[in-house]
Design a protein around this motif. Sequence first.
Motif, PDB file in Angstrom:
ATOM      1  N   ARG A 202       0.837  -1.205   0.000  1.00 14.61           N
ATOM      2  CA  ARG A 202       0.000   0.000   0.000  1.00 14.61           C
ATOM      3  C   ARG A 202       0.875   1.260   0.000  1.00 14.61           C
ATOM      4  O   ARG A 202       0.624   2.202  -0.753  1.00 14.61           O
ATOM      5  N   ALA A 203       1.905   1.275   0.830  1.00 19.26           N
ATOM      6  CA  ALA A 203       2.816   2.427   0.866  1.00 19.26           C
ATOM      7  C   ALA A 203       3.547   2.587  -0.466  1.00 19.26           C
ATOM      8  O   ALA A 203       3.695   3.715  -0.973  1.00 19.26           O
ATOM      9  N   ASP A 204       3.988   1.469  -1.050  1.00 24.40           N
ATOM     10  CA  ASP A 204       4.651   1.521  -2.359  1.00 24.40           C
ATOM     11  C   ASP A 204       3.710   2.054  -3.432  1.00 24.40           C
ATOM     12  O   ASP A 204       4.106   2.865  -4.276  1.00 24.40           O
ATOM     13  N   LEU A 205       2.462   1.609  -3.395  1.00 19.81           N
ATOM     14  CA  LEU A 205       1.484   2.042  -4.396  1.00 19.81           C
ATOM     15  C   LEU A 205       1.143   3.522  -4.219  1.00 19.81           C
ATOM     16  O   LEU A 205       0.980   4.254  -5.198  1.00 19.81           O
ATOM     17  N   GLN A 206       1.068   3.984  -2.991  1.00 21.65           N
ATOM     18  CA  GLN A 206       0.831   5.405  -2.740  1.00 21.65           C
ATOM     19  C   GLN A 206       1.983   6.251  -3.269  1.00 21.65           C
ATOM     20  O   GLN A 206       1.768   7.308  -3.862  1.00 21.65           O
ATOM     21  N   ARG A 207       3.206   5.767  -3.090  1.00 21.70           N
ATOM     22  CA  ARG A 207       4.379   6.480  -3.602  1.00 21.70           C
ATOM     23  C   ARG A 207       4.357   6.500  -5.136  1.00 21.70           C
ATOM     24  O   ARG A 207       4.635   7.521  -5.759  1.00 21.70           O
ATOM     25  N   ALA A 208       3.993   5.389  -5.744  1.00 15.27           N
ATOM     26  CA  ALA A 208       3.892   5.323  -7.205  1.00 15.27           C
ATOM     27  C   ALA A 208       2.820   6.287  -7.712  1.00 15.27           C
ATOM     28  O   ALA A 208       3.044   7.033  -8.673  1.00 15.27           O
ATOM     29  N   HIS A 209       1.685   6.293  -7.056  1.00 15.54           N
ATOM     30  CA  HIS A 209       0.596   7.189  -7.456  1.00 15.54           C
ATOM     31  C   HIS A 209       1.022   8.649  -7.323  1.00 15.54           C
ATOM     32  O   HIS A 209       0.751   9.469  -8.209  1.00 15.54           O
TER      33      HIS A 209
END
Length: 106
Positions: free
Chosen positions: A18-25
């Motif tokens: 989730r944290a990785d995806l938030q950073r990607a977004h």
Amino acid sequence: MIVVNRFRVPEDDGATFRADLQRAHAALAERPGYLTGTIGRNVDDPELWVLSTTWEHVGAYRRALSAYDVKLHAVPTLLRAIDEPSAYEVADPGTDLNIRQTRSLG
């Protein structure tokens, strides 16, 4: 243009992902042509995640993918996406749909 990236992630890795995806977004959201985006997790299958973004046009999205910050903060996560077509054209009433053809990255 809509981009839908789906991911299958073990539940134990969910918080980190989730944290990785938030950073990607966040990296994608900084690029010209980005309009909006959402991160979601499937309500019936908590291992299934989605990043859905909307762009002015396909060129804006493709240029975003080549930006340094996106390569650094988003591409490693996006590479984990389920291998399936992810780019969709908006098909609102009255819009002309593209014809099937090969598209360049330019």
